[in-house]
Design a protein around this motif. Structure first.
Motif, PDB file in Angstrom:
ATOM      1  N   LEU A 132       2.602  14.124  43.680  1.00  0.00           N
ATOM      2  CA  LEU A 132       1.809  15.153  44.206  1.00  0.00           C
ATOM      3  C   LEU A 132       2.801  16.467  45.204  1.00  0.00           C
ATOM      4  O   LEU A 132       2.621  17.475  45.238  1.00  0.00           O
ATOM      5  N   CYS A 133       3.537  15.447  46.146  1.00  0.00           N
ATOM      6  CA  CYS A 133       4.585  16.585  46.834  1.00  0.00           C
ATOM      7  C   CYS A 133       5.415  17.443  46.175  1.00  0.00           C
ATOM      8  O   CYS A 133       5.463  18.478  46.401  1.00  0.00           O
ATOM      9  N   GLY A 134       5.899  16.882  44.968  1.00  0.00           N
ATOM     10  CA  GLY A 134       6.917  17.831  44.185  1.00  0.00           C
ATOM     11  C   GLY A 134       6.024  18.665  43.477  1.00  0.00           C
ATOM     12  O   GLY A 134       6.325  19.970  43.385  1.00  0.00           O
ATOM     13  N   LEU A 135       4.928  18.191  42.941  1.00  0.00           N
ATOM     14  CA  LEU A 135       4.011  19.251  42.163  1.00  0.00           C
ATOM     15  C   LEU A 135       3.672  20.365  42.903  1.00  0.00           C
ATOM     16  O   LEU A 135       3.479  21.541  42.521  1.00  0.00           O
ATOM     17  N   PHE A 136       2.965  20.187  44.067  1.00  0.00           N
ATOM     18  CA  PHE A 136       2.521  21.166  44.909  1.00  0.00           C
ATOM     19  C   PHE A 136       3.590  21.834  45.625  1.00  0.00           C
ATOM     20  O   PHE A 136       3.181  23.129  45.771  1.00  0.00           O
TER      21      PHE A 136
ATOM     22  N   ALA B 160       1.719   3.780  45.050  1.00  0.00           N
ATOM     23  CA  ALA B 160       1.669   4.898  46.312  1.00  0.00           C
ATOM     24  C   ALA B 160       2.877   5.796  46.448  1.00  0.00           C
ATOM     25  O   ALA B 160       2.605   7.057  46.357  1.00  0.00           O
ATOM     26  N   ALA B 161       3.967   5.188  46.212  1.00  0.00           N
ATOM     27  CA  ALA B 161       5.097   6.100  46.226  1.00  0.00           C
ATOM     28  C   ALA B 161       5.303   7.207  44.970  1.00  0.00           C
ATOM     29  O   ALA B 161       5.763   8.440  45.158  1.00  0.00           O
ATOM     30  N   LEU B 162       4.890   6.416  43.824  1.00  0.00           N
ATOM     31  CA  LEU B 162       4.814   7.390  42.720  1.00  0.00           C
ATOM     32  C   LEU B 162       3.796   8.679  42.902  1.00  0.00           C
ATOM     33  O   LEU B 162       4.302   9.863  42.692  1.00  0.00           O
ATOM     34  N   PHE B 163       2.610   8.272  43.139  1.00  0.00           N
ATOM     35  CA  PHE B 163       1.736   9.608  43.567  1.00  0.00           C
ATOM     36  C   PHE B 163       2.170  10.382  44.529  1.00  0.00           C
ATOM     37  O   PHE B 163       1.859  11.479  44.347  1.00  0.00           O
ATOM     38  N   LEU B 164       2.706   9.735  45.671  1.00  0.00           N
ATOM     39  CA  LEU B 164       3.242  10.789  46.556  1.00  0.00           C
ATOM     40  C   LEU B 164       4.200  11.483  46.296  1.00  0.00           C
ATOM     41  O   LEU B 164       4.135  12.933  46.464  1.00  0.00           O
ATOM     42  N   SER B 165       5.003  11.110  45.638  1.00  0.00           N
ATOM     43  CA  SER B 165       6.265  11.781  45.003  1.00  0.00           C
ATOM     44  C   SER B 165       5.861  12.942  43.982  1.00  0.00           C
ATOM     45  O   SER B 165       6.170  13.999  44.026  1.00  0.00           O
TER      46      SER B 165
ATOM     47  N   ALA C  24      10.513   7.762  39.860  1.00  0.00           N
ATOM     48  CA  ALA C  24       9.291   7.861  38.609  1.00  0.00           C
ATOM     49  C   ALA C  24       8.496   9.143  38.937  1.00  0.00           C
ATOM     50  O   ALA C  24       8.118   9.780  38.030  1.00  0.00           O
ATOM     51  N   GLY C  25       8.123   9.140  40.211  1.00  0.00           N
ATOM     52  CA  GLY C  25       7.230  10.320  40.458  1.00  0.00           C
ATOM     53  C   GLY C  25       7.864  11.603  40.362  1.00  0.00           C
ATOM     54  O   GLY C  25       7.190  12.792  39.836  1.00  0.00           O
ATOM     55  N   ALA C  26       9.219  11.683  40.586  1.00  0.00           N
ATOM     56  CA  ALA C  26       9.884  13.069  40.385  1.00  0.00           C
ATOM     57  C   ALA C  26       9.832  13.270  38.687  1.00  0.00           C
ATOM     58  O   ALA C  26       9.820  14.484  38.439  1.00  0.00           O
ATOM     59  N   VAL C  27      10.267  12.455  38.065  1.00  0.00           N
ATOM     60  CA  VAL C  27      10.227  12.522  36.918  1.00  0.00           C
ATOM     61  C   VAL C  27       9.023  12.902  36.000  1.00  0.00           C
ATOM     62  O   VAL C  27       8.681  13.955  35.423  1.00  0.00           O
ATOM     63  N   LEU C  28       7.804  12.222  36.633  1.00  0.00           N
ATOM     64  CA  LEU C  28       6.645  12.556  36.018  1.00  0.00           C
ATOM     65  C   LEU C  28       6.218  14.039  36.735  1.00  0.00           C
ATOM     66  O   LEU C  28       5.419  14.946  35.722  1.00  0.00           O
ATOM     67  N   CYS C  29       6.595  14.352  37.721  1.00  0.00           N
ATOM     68  CA  CYS C  29       6.100  15.661  38.330  1.00  0.00           C
ATOM     69  C   CYS C  29       6.840  16.986  37.420  1.00  0.00           C
ATOM     70  O   CYS C  29       6.240  17.961  36.970  1.00  0.00           O
ATOM     71  N   TRP C  30       8.295  16.422  37.017  1.00  0.00           N
ATOM     72  CA  TRP C  30       9.092  17.455  36.033  1.00  0.00           C
ATOM     73  C   TRP C  30       8.183  17.589  34.691  1.00  0.00           C
ATOM     74  O   TRP C  30       8.049  18.657  34.257  1.00  0.00           O
ATOM     75  N   CYS C  31       7.788  16.294  34.192  1.00  0.00           N
ATOM     76  CA  CYS C  31       7.091  16.286  32.727  1.00  0.00           C
ATOM     77  C   CYS C  31       5.758  17.320  32.873  1.00  0.00           C
ATOM     78  O   CYS C  31       5.647  18.135  32.131  1.00  0.00           O
TER      79      CYS C  31
END
Length: 746
Positions: A34-38, A27-32, A215-222
């Motif tokens: 999507l929030c970062g990407l959008f 949940a935290a990964l995908f929220l982070s 992890a979500g922030a790193v995935l968002c950056w990638c």
């Protein structure tokens, strides 16, 4: 209670904790992510609008003096005021205003208008930019759906994550009803039970939430970097910088914690309200309120099918998130694949195949008329090795005024132009005013086109065939699309006007001005071989540059850009075509600002762009699938506590471990297969509707249908669900039957 019970429970029930921690991490990964990407997409959209149209929020056009400017600047919510001299004209100065906060424009702009005594027409708003700041101005008729789309996706993910965590906690709490009933019977209050459960929830989820956010922030950056690099290769231009400010971190953390709180609060509240007797009597097993027969599973798989069907119905609520998420992921992925397959077919037939022989290199000369293009430069282009033909052209808008008697018999038999379209014709003073766009060719290209049409049997000449060097007039593309008896993919044309007129009366488009007579050299249905879409319901005019120079002052409506089309030798490679494009740019860039493209690179860029769209949309489908599969894993990780007694009873009455494994396998099949059965009819109907709407032959689509990609996606989900059931079933089958029937504590 924490020291005496919760700490020991969490220590000895790590499988249950693992399911909750995994749900919180996802949940935290995908929220982070999507929030970062959008957020980055949002900032990139804002930067793009500001770069293209400016950073102003509101504009005022009028006679404003320095005192008025000072009055506007002195308002508390006005951040900046500037006078745009280059935009000012006879109507007055153009004053641009920036507000802070932006929403203040809703009240301050009407106040400024009223205070300065201006008309409402003097005020304009930057609708596109304001919509990105979530400010909707009354009177803005455009949908402006991009930000609501962003927010809707984030909201949907939040709801999905709440359901995932809720189901994970619901399993743990359902299995502990009996134990909490004992606590209540010895004096534990509902508030104490509720606080205990919330403490356990936050203890299990804090570390997964923090690690998931990082992890979500790193995935968002990638993902963002991959999208930006792909966009640079395809379209070039501005490159956005990745941003992940502390505010996004705080919002993601808050949303994650609220998600956990919302997911835990309801089951905790329900458990704390149960009476001690009701809780002590309750069973940890999931049972059907009413037994239902599963005829299909029973017919196909016998007793094991009946048991699997009843087990799935007993867990219907627990698997609701999985069913919804997997169904949406199947629908999204299948429709995406079918849509892009249809789009590829349509693009291939209507663009690449259609214009394959019409162009190889296109050069656009912005803000430059065809009369400014030097003859020597064109001669240099025609001398380039590998170049077969060069055509220079410019486009203009005009209208043709004619009596209705001029229309062809074929068109009149269809009911006239009004029967085909309502947008391309008006009536004025008893005459028809039809659109007559003009394509102006350089004299050399027009000469070749004139000679080409002279050899056509369908061509009708109304003037004398003089030497081509002295022809002055227009060639009329005398055709109109019969939209009543053909579709856009296979157009059938009929003559527009009768081919017995030596002159046509042209005037400026959209204006009932004085007309001028234009000599008609020929009527033909053959258009010049260019990468152009010719109007379907208009009388297209083809004119040489020298003749256009004589009449353009009266006609007007000319576009600002000039286009240069190069045809090259066949079978040139991408490298050779690119080198030829660079040589052409070198010749022209010394005198004009130029933009260029070549056909092969355009095809590659189109494929890359479609691939990018598939990557982004496919990512959302995978996201939905992961949410569904995560819910399945959350359920199966609780198998030992929830289903040990159920399995023990099966074994005690003679069902073999292999039979129990078959029951679990059938449950996995139903879990992953039910969404497919829901999806296939819906996707089939929608795809058939898209095929019919695009007027495509069904067999053309079937031959290129993405069956392989869809099957791979389905099998990956089936494999993930099967793995979840395998892990949970193996754990249950390892538990001894006597212990399962005798002991209630794991």
């Amino acid at each position: 209670m924490w020291k005496t019970y919760s700490a020991g429970y969490l220590k000895h029930n790590r499988a249950i904790c693992a399911s909750v921690m995994a749900a919180a991490f996802i949940a935290a990964l995908f929220l982070s992510f999507l929030c970062g990407l959008f957020y980055n997409f949002w900032q990139d959209d804002i930067a793009g609008v500001i770069e293209e149209e400016g950073a102003w929020h509101g504009r005022i056009l009028g006679e404003l003096d320095e005192e008025d400017i000072s009055f506007i600047s002195g308002l508390p919510h006005v951040e900046h005021v500037s006078v745009q001299e280059e935009l000012s004209g006879e109507a007055g100065a153009v004053v641009e205003i920036i507000f802070n906060p932006v929403r203040a424009i809703l009240t301050d702009m009407p106040f400024i208008t009223e205070s300065l005594g201006l008309e409402e027409e003097a005020v304009s708003y930057h609708y596109r930019l304001l919509a990105l700041y979530f400010v909707r101005i009354p009177g803005d008729e455009s949908p402006r759906l991009i930000m609501p789309f962003y927010l809707a996706i984030v909201a949907a993910v939040c709801i999905s994550m709440i359901l995932v965590i809720y189901n994970a906690f619901a399993f743990t709490m359902h299995s502990r009803v009996h134990q909490f009933g004992i606590f209540a019977s010895v004096g534990a209050t509902p508030l104490q039970i509720r606080i205990c459960l919330l403490q356990e929830a936050f203890y299990m989820t804090m570390v997964p939430i923090l690690s998931g956010i990082m992890a979500g922030a790193v995935l968002c950056w990638c993902v963002f970097e991959a999208i930006m690099r792909m966009a640079e290769q395809i379209v070039g231009g501005r490159r956005a910088q990745f941003l992940y400010p502390p505010g996004i971190l705080a919002v993601t953390m808050l949303v994650s914690l609220l998600t956990v709180l919302a997911a835990v609060w309801r089951p905790a509240r329900r458990m704390s309200r149960m009476t001690p007797l009701e809780a002590i009597r309750g069973s940890s097993e999931m049972q059907l309120v009413k037994r239902k027969h599963s005829p299909i599973l029973c017919f196909l798989f016998g007793m094991e099918g009946e048991l699997a069907g009843n087990a799935r119905k007993a867990q219907k609520r627990a698997f609701r998130t999985s069913t919804i998420s997997l169904t949406m992921s199947y629908i999204g992925f299948m429709l995406m694949q079918c849509f892009f397959t249809l789009s590829d077919i349509s693009t291939e037939e209507t663009y690449f195949a259609r214009y394959q022989d019409a162009w190889d290199i296109m050069v656009t000369v912005p803000d430059t008329g065809i009369d400014k293009i030097a003859y020597n430069d064109m001669r240099e282009l025609r001398k380039l090795s590998g170049v077969k033909d060069v055509t220079v052209y410019q486009k203009a808008e005009a209208a043709c005024k004619m009596p209705e008697e001029w229309l062809s018999d074929e068109l009149m038999s269809l009911g006239g132009l009004e029967a085909l379209t309502e947008e391309s014709i008006t009536r004025t003073e008893g005459a028809l005013m039809a659109e007559a766009p003009v394509l102006v060719l350089d004299d050399e290209s027009f000469r070749q086109y004139y000679e080409q049409t002279a050899g056509e049997e369908e061509t009708v000449y109304t003037g004398e065939r003089d030497t081509v060097s002295s022809v002055q007039g227009t060639i009329v593309i005398n055709r109109v699309w019969d939209s009543l008896h053909s579709n856009f993919r296979d157009r059938v044309y009929v003559p527009f006007v009768q081919e017995n007129q030596d002159t046509l009366m042209l005037c400026a488009a959209g204006e009932d001005k004085e007309t001028m007579a234009v000599s008609v050299l020929a009527y033909t249905a053959q258009t010049p071989l260019l990468r152009e879409e010719y109007a379907d319901f208009a009388l297209v005019q083809i004119m040489p540059q020298s003749y256009w120079a004589q009449i353009k002052a009266q006609i007007g409506g000319v576009e600002q850009d000039t286009y240069i089309r190069l045809l090259t030798d066949e079978n040139l490679s991408l490298e050779e075509l690119t080198q030829l494009e660079q040589k052409a740019k070198q010749i022209l860039s010394a005198s004009y600002p130029v933009e260029s493209e070549n056909r092969l690179q355009e095809r590659i860029s189109n494929d890359q762009m479609i691939g990018g769209y598939k990557l982004v949309l496919g990512g959302f489908c995978v996201l939905l699938a992961i949410i569904g599969v995560a819910n399945v894993f959350s359920n199966t990780l609780g198998f030992l506590r929830l289903r040990k007694r159920e399995v023990a009873r099966y074994l005690s009455v003679g069902l073999t471990p292999g039979g129990v494994a078959k029951v679990f396998a059938l449950e996995a099949l139903v879990t992953a297969g039910e969404p497919v059965l829901i999806t296939l009819p819906l996707v089939t109907v929608l795809t058939w509707a898209m095929i019919k709407a695009s007027f495509l032959e069904p067999m053309v689509f079937i031959k290129r249908a993405p069956f392989g990609q869809i099957m791979i996606f389905i099998m990956l989900i089936f494999g993930s669900v099967a793995l979840a059931y395998y892990l949970g079933g193996r754990k249950v089958l390892r538990y001894h039957i006597s212990e399962a029937l005798r002991n209630d504590v794991v």
